[in-house]
Design a protein around this motif. Structure first.
Motif, PDB file in Angstrom:
ATOM      1  N   UNK B  37     -11.690  -4.941   3.497  1.00 43.67           N
ATOM      2  CA  UNK B  37     -10.230  -4.228   2.195  1.00 43.67           C
ATOM      3  C   UNK B  37      -9.462  -4.291   2.417  1.00 43.67           C
ATOM      4  N   UNK B  38      -8.303  -4.049   3.567  1.00 46.43           N
ATOM      5  CA  UNK B  38      -7.007  -3.410   3.344  1.00 46.43           C
ATOM      6  C   UNK B  38      -6.583  -5.559   3.701  1.00 46.43           C
ATOM      7  N   UNK B  39      -7.220  -6.264   3.857  1.00 51.38           N
ATOM      8  CA  UNK B  39      -6.889  -7.534   3.706  1.00 51.38           C
ATOM      9  C   UNK B  39      -6.394  -7.830   2.522  1.00 51.38           C
ATOM     10  N   UNK B  40      -7.209  -7.535   1.310  1.00 51.54           N
ATOM     11  CA  UNK B  40      -7.072  -7.502  -0.438  1.00 51.54           C
ATOM     12  C   UNK B  40      -5.712  -6.846  -0.329  1.00 51.54           C
ATOM     13  N   UNK B  41      -5.640  -5.609  -0.211  1.00 51.29           N
ATOM     14  CA  UNK B  41      -4.738  -4.065  -0.159  1.00 51.29           C
ATOM     15  C   UNK B  41      -3.555  -4.565  -0.256  1.00 51.29           C
ATOM     16  N   UNK B  42      -3.457  -5.504   1.143  1.00 51.36           N
ATOM     17  CA  UNK B  42      -2.215  -5.307   2.065  1.00 51.36           C
ATOM     18  C   UNK B  42      -1.883  -7.052   1.681  1.00 51.36           C
ATOM     19  N   UNK B  43      -2.488  -7.536   0.695  1.00 50.74           N
ATOM     20  CA  UNK B  43      -2.236  -9.183   0.926  1.00 50.74           C
ATOM     21  C   UNK B  43      -1.689  -9.561   2.009  1.00 50.74           C
TER      22      UNK B  43
END
Lengths: 758, 201
Positions: B37-43
């Motif tokens: 999820x962090x990979x998506x959130x923080x691009x």
């Protein structure tokens, strides 16, 4: 597929070329047409609403976030799909992955089919196969561009995705124990199969305002067929007349779950086997004619029956039945019912005491059901949340070959069963399943939880039904050894929203996703539904007693099941306990769990650490798009003209001209059916009725300026042979067909002018 | 009526690479979900990412998936060996060499993030002494010796750049499975992405 897997030569062919000779030509042609429609949509030559229904009827469904928006826990992000603004339906971006539903009539699978399904999941999806509550298989995260080849590979093994979604007859389900059950009247399998294929693509099932579901059951008291919650529920019964046992069905109609569940009503307590198909066809025609087309929320058959009353509905169906032209398929399948009889892979045998591996008996208690045929049993392979990997599916196919041959079925409880397992083989099968991590006990018990996709992939999901199911499964499996036996036999079913795809109404404990605003936060909740009955073919529907935060649902299950175990009277079933205790008291039992505590854990859903939001809900596609039947005909005509152009480009003048003629014929049929529904399928009849009804008795087809010129484009080529055509001549035919179809569109618009003016 | 797309072993669209983790893996499953999820959130990846899927209930499967348009990444437990898998689904262009390199680059990039990200607290070590390679296209690349004879020279050439010396390639799996190869560094050498090959955008 085998020839490719074992192939020795490199191929530079396409799936279409490789499978050409292995596929039913009609199926292959349908898929080719679908592929052309993809191209036309990309070129903007089919409107998105129509294309949405076209792909839905091919089982290609939208998925969550396919509008290109996703809440990431902090903010809504745009998903930058490279296709830009191209859509495959309203608010549905082309590149957004979708779900492919694969119809498996009555859940029946062969090992070779299982192999191919595994391959498709691996190559086009995410390596996971999902068994649904309608005995379908679903693949998720599939790109629309991959679907034609996926469908070709299915078609080559006898599987179609046609009418898996959309406003059509969905997968026909049947009790997975049919034919081997000890309590059934008779094996409903051949009847389910015959009706499924009879109605597939049938003209009388193409103009529905909503989906239509059919189920078969061999027994009145078991749950297996769930006939009471279907548009048509067929319950096998027999009658003895003059010493001869006759087969027939109690036919129920108008059942359905959804937001407000309806119990099906009895249409007839005796439909002889010879009348099953025609009566069902008559019901479909009445639904197509009288069913709501504009308001999707009231478009199911249950609302037609509610409006007319069951007695009037019976009369209308009986009258419709008398109008049906005789169809040999109504009874032709009866001549060879024995063809449906299954062949066991191995001889029957008895289970010996000495060969039982550890924990085998625990598994056997819940997952093995003796067959009517001595020496054989049905073994249930429990699939957590209905999921299995490609590797597991492939390995199961090999186990099927080893133990049961072609006798495998998917179940409405999202499991797979092996039928005709020789009893002596059960320990070995258990060991083989254990090696695949597919030997979990608890089939049909409280740990065998049914859940719809919910917020994982469904555009309408409000709460995480799969996340909750996974949590409950973990929790209950850990406690299962110590659970009260009666608690262990309860059923839990979970839906992510009120649409009830998880069948929460018919569970002992059902849950459906809702949300509540608490202290400025949106908190995922589930409504708690009690008192439903899975047995007796979904015998009664439960009622909601209140919404509880998602994170408190495991406590709800624990508290209710403990109270039931401690307070049930001898022999008292859960539904009776619920009735006796009263919903007010049960609600009071949960009062403290209804409050949302000041705990951030409650602001996210099960299995999803994002801060909960419903801000990225999409538009549902379950209902499909209500597209008038004529639109399909006209779109098909346009596609065929386009195909004619491609043939012309390839220098195939004869075929191009023939295609142009066929395009006009399809358009003429679509228009004629608007004024004379029962026009037949033969070209002669279509042209005759088109001429009579649209060009002579009326002048509906005549252009205000060009008069009858366009109709003559059809008349002059009807009956012609398409041989020795020059390219120029074929070119003119294509142009004429294009003009004819434009005239057909204009005609259709004129025909609907009064309605449009309203 | 559409001209069929012809499958070619030299132009595959679906290539996967997996690096196993060094056991024991003491990171809770929920941390992997959070990480994706962090990979998506923080691009954190320069590509179109869509969602995270949790398949932890399925044994020896993808466990946790980061769904993308071009590729899916997963904490994969196939064959009981947990690791990071990158399955490219579309968008590969150029020669077979380029396609394989792009898949390796993508996998190694995320592996690098995985080992350093705060949400996983340094709990993951990636075993780069070997890798699992697959072409998930049974039409273009059936799992046969013939496919191996076509792919192995290119794969060996690419792998040599990453391992520093020519690794050992062994074809794996049955005829029913996708074409797959075990790549093992010679003498225990480890795979490292040459900086100049990281072409992720």
């Amino acid at each position: 597929m085998a020839f490719l897997s074992k192939g020795t030569a490199m191929t530079h062919k396409s799936w279409k070329e490789v499978l050409e000779n292995a596929t039913d030509p009609a199926l292959a042609s349908e898929i080719d047409a679908f592929e052309t429609e993809l191209l036309l949509r990309k070129q903007g030559r089919i409107e998105e609403k129509l294309f949405a229904e076209v792909r839905l009827r091919r089982g290609a469904y939208g998925q969550r976030y396919d509008n290109g928006k996703r809440f990431d826990g902090y903010k809504t992000q745009d998903i930058a799909f490279p296709s830009g603004g191209i859509t495959k339906g309203p608010s549905t971006l082309w590149d957004a992955p979708g779900m492919q539903r694969i119809k498996i009539p009555f859940g029946g699978l062969f090992p070779d089919q299982m192999d191919v399904l595994a391959d498709l999941a691996e190559e086009y999806s995410d390596g996971i196969l999902h068994v649904t509550t309608r005995q379908d298989i679903q693949l998720h995260y599939v790109h629309i561009d991959d679907t034609p080849d996926l469908m070709r590979r299915l078609a080559a093994i006898g599987i179609t995705t046609r009418e898996a979604c959309g406003n059509s007859v969905r997968n026909v389900t049947a009790c997975p124990y049919s034919g081997v059950c000890k309590t059934e009247s008779f094996d409903v399998t051949p009847y389910a199969k015959a009706l499924a294929y009879f109605l597939l693509g049938h003209p009388d099932t193409q103009d529905f305002g909503r989906k239509f579901k059919i189920a078969f059951s061999g027994c009145r008291d078991e749950a297996c067929g769930l006939t009471a919650m279907h548009d048509i529920g067929a319950l096998a019964v027999t009658r003895e007349v003059d010493g001869k046992v006759l087969r027939g069905f109690e036919l129920y109609v108008g059942g359905g779950l959804g937001a407000v569940p309806y119990q099906a009503k009895l249409l007839s307590d005796w439909v002889p086997e010879t009348e099953l198909l025609p009566i069902s066809q008559a019901v479909c025609r009445v639904f197509a004619r009288l069913g709501e087309k504009k308001n999707r929320a009231r478009a199911r058959l249950k609302f037609v029956i509610q409006k007319l009353g069951i007695e009037e509905f019976k009369k209308v169906v009986a009258e419709e039945r008398t109008k049906l032209p005789v169809d040999s398929r109504w009874t032709s399948f009866l001549a060879d019912l024995s063809a449906a009889e299954e062949t066991p892979r191995r001889d029957p045998s008895l289970l010996t005491i000495s060969r039982r591996p550890g924990e085998f008996d625990i598994w056997k208690k819940t997952n093995v059901r003796p067959q009517r045929q001595a020496g054989y049993s049905v073994a249930t392979i429990t699939l957590p949340l209905g999921d299995l990997t490609s590797s597991q599916m492939r390995a199961l196919a090999d186990l099927a070959r080893k133990y049961v041959g072609d006798n495998v079925r998917a179940t409405v409880e999202q499991n797979i069963v092996f039928r005709w397992v020789p009893d002596a083989d059960l320990p070995d099968l258990y060991k083989d399943l254990k090696a695949l991590h597919l030997a979990d006990p608890g089939a049909g018990t409280i740990v065998d939880i049914t859940a719809c996709p919910g917020t994982d992939t469904c555009k309408l999901g409000i709460s995480s039904s799969r996340g909750l199911a996974a949590e409950l499964r973990r929790d209950l499996a850990a406690k299962s050894a110590h659970l009260d036996e009666h608690v262990g036999n309860l059923h839990i079913k979970i839906s992510g929203c009120f649409n009830a795809c998880g069948q929460h109404h018919i569970a002992d404990m059902g849950f459906w996703g809702v949300q509540r605003k608490v202290g400025g936060r949106t908190v995922p909740h589930f409504q708690v539904v009690l008192g439903g009955k899975f047995e007796q073919n979904a015998g009664s529907n439960g009622l909601a007693i209140g919404a509880v935060p998602s994170k408190n649902i495991p406590a709800v299950v624990s508290r209710l099941s403990t109270h039931y175990a401690e307070n049930r009277t001898k022999g008292e079933r859960f539904q009776d306990y619920i009735d006796r205790t009263g919903k007010a008291k049960l609600r009071a039992l949960l009062d403290d769990l209804i409050t949302v505590p000041d705990n951030p854990n409650y602001y996210s859903d099960w299995g999803d650490p994002r801060v909960y939001s419903i801000g990225d809900l999409g538009m549902g596609e379950c209902a499909g798009e209500v597209v008038p039947l004529a639109h399909f005909g006209l779109a098909s005509a346009e596609r065929q003209v386009f195909e004619g152009q491609l043939l012309l480009d390839q220098g195939q003048a004869n075929k191009a001209a023939e295609k142009a003629y066929q395009a006009m014929l399809v358009a003429a049929e679509a228009l004629t059916r608007q004024v004379f529904y029962d026009v037949g399928n033969s070209p002669d009849e279509i042209v005759r009725e088109f001429k009579k009804r649209l060009c002579e008795e009326t002048t509906l087809f005549h252009d205000p300026f060009a008069g009858d010129r366009f109709s003559h484009y059809l008349f002059k080529v009807h009956g012609s042979a398409f041989t020795n055509m020059e390219l120029d001549a074929a070119h003119r035919r294509i142009e004429e067909a294009t003009l004819f179809i434009e005239a057909a569109h204009a005609c259709y618009a004129r025909m609907n002018l009064p309605a449009a003016a309203e | 009526m559409i001209e069929p797309t012809h499958a070619s072993i030299m132009e595959p669209q679906r290539i996967s690479v997996k690096f196993a983790f060094v056991p024991p893996v003491n990171v809770p499953h929920a941390s992997f979900i959070l990480f994706f999820h962090r990979v998506i959130q923080d691009k954190l990846l320069p590509e179109t990412l869509i969602d995270v899927a949790d398949y932890s209930h399925v044994h020896n499967g993808p466990s946790v998936l980061l769904i993308g348009h071009e590729a899916h990444y997963s904490i994969d437990a196939t064959n009981g060996q947990i690791g990071l898998k990158c399955a490219v689904k579309r968008g590969l262009t150029g020669s077979l060499d380029e396609r394989i390199r792009r898949t390796f680059d993508k996998t190694l990039h995320l592996a690098n993030l995985l080992t350093k990200h705060e949400s996983l607290a340094g709990g993951i070590q990636v075993n780069t002494k070997s890798a699992w390679f697959s072409i998930e296209d049974r039409l273009a690349a059936p799992n046969t010796d013939l496919t191996f004879s076509h792919v192995a020279p290119v794969l060996a050439s690419v792998a040599t750049r990453y391992w520093g010396s020519q690794p050992v390639l062994s074809r794996l799996g049955t005829a029913k499975e996708t074409f797959q190869v075990d790549i093992s560094g010679a003498d225990g050498s480890e795979c490292r992405a040459p900086t100049r090959t990281l072409r992720l955008v």
